[in-house]
Design a protein around this motif. Structure first.
Motif, mmCIF file in Angstrom:
data_model
loop_
_atom_site.group_PDB
_atom_site.id
_atom_site.type_symbol
_atom_site.label_atom_id
_atom_site.label_comp_id
_atom_site.label_asym_id
_atom_site.label_seq_id
_atom_site.Cartn_x
_atom_site.Cartn_y
_atom_site.Cartn_z
ATOM 1 N N SER A 192 0.838 -1.201 0.000
ATOM 2 C CA SER A 192 0.000 0.000 0.000
ATOM 3 C C SER A 192 0.870 1.247 0.000
ATOM 4 O O SER A 192 0.564 2.248 -0.667
ATOM 5 C CB SER A 192 -0.936 0.004 1.219
ATOM 6 N N LEU A 193 1.989 1.193 0.745
ATOM 7 C CA LEU A 193 2.924 2.306 0.770
ATOM 8 C C LEU A 193 3.640 2.452 -0.563
ATOM 9 O O LEU A 193 3.869 3.560 -1.047
ATOM 10 C CB LEU A 193 3.943 2.103 1.891
ATOM 11 N N VAL A 247 6.417 9.180 2.668
ATOM 12 C CA VAL A 247 5.917 7.832 2.386
ATOM 13 C C VAL A 247 7.077 6.871 2.199
ATOM 14 O O VAL A 247 7.024 5.709 2.604
ATOM 15 C CB VAL A 247 5.017 7.837 1.128
ATOM 16 N N ASP A 248 8.171 7.353 1.607
ATOM 17 C CA ASP A 248 9.335 6.511 1.349
ATOM 18 C C ASP A 248 9.982 6.050 2.650
ATOM 19 O O ASP A 248 10.426 4.903 2.763
ATOM 20 C CB ASP A 248 10.342 7.289 0.498
ATOM 21 N N VAL A 249 10.053 6.926 3.648
ATOM 22 C CA VAL A 249 10.630 6.563 4.945
ATOM 23 C C VAL A 249 9.830 5.436 5.595
ATOM 24 O O VAL A 249 10.393 4.435 6.058
ATOM 25 C CB VAL A 249 10.668 7.788 5.899
ATOM 26 N N ILE A 250 8.515 5.597 5.627
ATOM 27 C CA ILE A 250 7.657 4.569 6.227
ATOM 28 C C ILE A 250 7.744 3.270 5.444
ATOM 29 O O ILE A 250 7.826 2.176 6.015
ATOM 30 C CB ILE A 250 6.189 5.054 6.285
ATOM 31 N N LYS A 251 7.750 3.370 4.118
ATOM 32 C CA LYS A 251 7.850 2.178 3.263
ATOM 33 C C LYS A 251 9.142 1.408 3.547
ATOM 34 O O LYS A 251 9.140 0.178 3.685
ATOM 35 C CB LYS A 251 7.824 2.593 1.792
ATOM 36 N N THR A 252 10.236 2.124 3.668
ATOM 37 C CA THR A 252 11.526 1.489 3.929
ATOM 38 C C THR A 252 11.509 0.728 5.249
ATOM 39 O O THR A 252 11.977 -0.411 5.337
ATOM 40 C CB THR A 252 12.646 2.554 3.963
ATOM 41 N N ARG A 253 10.945 1.332 6.292
ATOM 42 C CA ARG A 253 10.934 0.704 7.612
ATOM 43 C C ARG A 253 10.006 -0.511 7.671
ATOM 44 O O ARG A 253 10.341 -1.522 8.283
ATOM 45 C CB ARG A 253 10.550 1.734 8.673
ATOM 46 N N VAL A 254 8.852 -0.407 7.029
ATOM 47 C CA VAL A 254 7.910 -1.532 7.026
ATOM 48 C C VAL A 254 8.480 -2.709 6.236
ATOM 49 O O VAL A 254 8.395 -3.870 6.663
ATOM 50 C CB VAL A 254 6.548 -1.104 6.438
ATOM 51 N N MET A 255 9.078 -2.429 5.094
ATOM 52 C CA MET A 255 9.646 -3.499 4.263
ATOM 53 C C MET A 255 10.844 -4.161 4.931
ATOM 54 O O MET A 255 11.074 -5.357 4.784
ATOM 55 C CB MET A 255 10.061 -2.939 2.903
ATOM 56 N N ASN A 256 11.622 -3.372 5.678
ATOM 57 C CA ASN A 256 12.846 -3.899 6.276
ATOM 58 C C ASN A 256 12.605 -4.648 7.572
ATOM 59 O O ASN A 256 13.470 -5.405 8.013
ATOM 60 C CB ASN A 256 13.828 -2.745 6.536
ATOM 61 N N MET A 257 11.446 -4.488 8.224
ATOM 62 C CA MET A 257 11.230 -5.117 9.531
ATOM 63 C C MET A 257 11.300 -6.644 9.427
ATOM 64 O O MET A 257 10.860 -7.238 8.447
ATOM 65 C CB MET A 257 9.894 -4.687 10.131
ATOM 66 N N LYS A 258 11.872 -7.223 10.466
ATOM 67 C CA LYS A 258 12.043 -8.669 10.511
ATOM 68 C C LYS A 258 10.956 -9.266 11.396
ATOM 69 O O LYS A 258 10.862 -8.936 12.576
ATOM 70 C CB LYS A 258 13.428 -9.016 11.066
ATOM 71 N N VAL A 259 10.132 -10.117 10.829
ATOM 72 C CA VAL A 259 9.014 -10.724 11.569
ATOM 73 C C VAL A 259 9.351 -12.175 11.883
ATOM 74 O O VAL A 259 9.478 -13.004 10.973
ATOM 75 C CB VAL A 259 7.707 -10.652 10.745
ATOM 76 N N GLU A 260 9.511 -12.467 13.168
ATOM 77 C CA GLU A 260 9.811 -13.834 13.605
ATOM 78 C C GLU A 260 8.508 -14.578 13.867
ATOM 79 O O GLU A 260 7.523 -13.990 14.332
ATOM 80 C CB GLU A 260 10.648 -13.804 14.886
ATOM 81 N N ALA A 261 8.510 -15.873 13.570
ATOM 82 C CA ALA A 261 7.322 -16.703 13.779
ATOM 83 C C ALA A 261 6.928 -16.688 15.254
ATOM 84 O O ALA A 261 7.754 -16.910 16.143
ATOM 85 C CB ALA A 261 7.601 -18.137 13.319
ATOM 86 N N TYR A 267 5.898 -3.365 13.591
ATOM 87 C CA TYR A 267 4.862 -2.433 13.153
ATOM 88 C C TYR A 267 3.633 -3.208 12.697
ATOM 89 O O TYR A 267 3.751 -4.205 11.979
ATOM 90 C CB TYR A 267 5.353 -1.566 11.997
ATOM 91 N N ALA A 268 2.456 -2.728 13.104
ATOM 92 C CA ALA A 268 1.208 -3.381 12.696
ATOM 93 C C ALA A 268 0.817 -2.995 11.280
ATOM 94 O O ALA A 268 -0.001 -3.653 10.652
ATOM 95 C CB ALA A 268 0.087 -3.005 13.660
ATOM 96 N N GLY A 269 1.408 -1.939 10.782
ATOM 97 C CA GLY A 269 1.096 -1.472 9.441
ATOM 98 C C GLY A 269 1.700 -0.110 9.198
ATOM 99 O O GLY A 269 2.480 0.405 10.023
ATOM 100 N N ALA A 270 1.332 0.502 8.083
ATOM 101 C CA ALA A 270 1.913 1.780 7.701
ATOM 102 C C ALA A 270 1.579 2.887 8.704
ATOM 103 O O ALA A 270 2.456 3.649 9.126
ATOM 104 C CB ALA A 270 1.413 2.168 6.310
ATOM 105 N N LEU A 271 0.321 2.961 9.103
ATOM 106 C CA LEU A 271 -0.096 4.009 10.038
ATOM 107 C C LEU A 271 0.591 3.846 11.383
ATOM 108 O O LEU A 271 1.045 4.822 11.990
ATOM 109 C CB LEU A 271 -1.622 3.985 10.207
ATOM 110 N N ASP A 272 0.668 2.591 11.856
ATOM 111 C CA ASP A 272 1.328 2.318 13.135
ATOM 112 C C ASP A 272 2.799 2.719 13.065
ATOM 113 O O ASP A 272 3.339 3.305 14.007
ATOM 114 C CB ASP A 272 1.201 0.826 13.461
#
Length: 318
Positions: A192-193, A247-261, A267-272
């Motif tokens: 979305s970002l 928008v680019d800053v938020i996009k970079t951080r959301v894409m780079n986050m590491k989600v462990e099982a 982050y819960a999403g872009a707004l968060d």
């Protein structure tokens, strides 16, 4: 005519993307500075976070918050720590991204430009240019998002401790491992970002380039040539950088986050992500990396449109 626009746009985009890749990498590293929603912030490099959280044991040694480093310092540190080749980390993803995203948006914009141009005046109103850019950018971003996620991760990998690095060997390896380890939907993380950013960039970049070029020619400032192309494209790059950076800053951080099982995502999403970033670092955090963004967006847009104009001349007879 339609296919020709895709080919011309694709060639110009790949050339521009590869030639400005080091600036894009520095921009990504700067956008991740100060990020608090990550694991083990004490050992993150090139970021001004506190070495220890306030909840750490009293025996822990607290160190002062270091000053933020600028694009030149980051570039020098990357070369010193990771070698010159590190400036081109993720370049294979850039090639794929430009081949998918930019080829699609440039080709679609060209088609709409041909259909929406007034046959009598041979011009297209600014509103239609912006509309064409919004539509073309959205579709292009949806197509190229997997390569975009891979590119961000490959560019950011060198700032992580050795034990936490993903060590993707290529964009294909990145996409394959993401699909296997995190699910196919991870390839569209932050989509979305990406779409919002692409709409802003394409509308501001392509529409403003055409508008600036028309204004220069109409007022007789310069003739249609290299000087006009460079002036119009640099102005378009500045407009695109200002419009898209938050928008680019938020996009970079959301894409780079590491989600462990089994663990909660940072982050819960872009707004968060936006709320946490502003609360922790202030509103101007959304303009982190702006200097390298404009430093990249300017040359990128110049190379893009100058190359595009030359490719159009070469393929004029086809």
């Amino acid at each position: 005519m339609g296919v020709k626009g895709f080919v011309e746009g694709g060639i110009a985009s790949v050339v521009a993307g590869c030639s400005t890749h080091p600036l894009d990498l520095i921009k990504v590293r700067m956008q991740l500075q100060g990020e608090t929603q990550v694991r083990n912030p004490a050992v993150q490099s090139l970021r001004p976070a506190l070495a220890f959280h306030t909840a750490a044991p009293s025996s822990a040694i607290h160190v002062p918050k270091p000053a933020r480093v600028g694009p030149i310092s980051i570039g020098v540190r990357i070369v010193q720590a990771e070698g010159v080749a590190a400036l081109f980390s993720g370049v294979s993803a850039t090639v794929l991204r430009q081949g998918l995203y930019s080829t699609t948006r440039m080709g679609l914009y060209d088609i709409m430009k041909q259909k929406w141009t007034d046959p009598e005046t041979h011009t297209m109103p600014l509103g239609r240019k912006i509309g064409a850019g919004l539509i073309a950018g959205a579709i292009g971003a949806a197509v190229g998002n997997p390569a975009d996620v891979a590119m961000v991760r490959m560019q950011a990998d060198g700032r992580l401790p050795l034990a936490q690095r993903r060590n993707y060997t290529s964009v294909i390896d990145a996409i394959t491992r993401m699909s296997r380890q995190e699910g196919i939907t991870s390839l569209w993380r932050g989509s979305s970002l990406t779409v919002n950013r692409a709409m802003l960039v394409t509308a501001s970049q392509l529409a403003s380039y055409d508008q600036f070029k028309e204004m220069i020619l109409e007022k007789g400032v310069m003739k249609d040539g290299l000087g006009t192309h460079v002036a119009a494209s640099f102005a378009a790059g500045f407009v695109a950088a200002v419009a898209s950076n938050p928008v680019d800053v938020i996009k970079t951080r959301v894409m780079n986050m590491k989600v462990e099982a089994g663990e909660k995502a940072p982050y819960a999403g872009a707004l968060d992500c936006a709320i946490k970033t502003v609360r922790a670092e202030g509103p101007m955090a959304l303009y982190k990396g702006f200097i390298p963004t404009i430093s990249r967006q300017g040359p990128f847009t110049v190379v893009l449109f100058v190359t595009l104009e030359q490719v159009r001349k070469l393929l004029k007879e086809f």
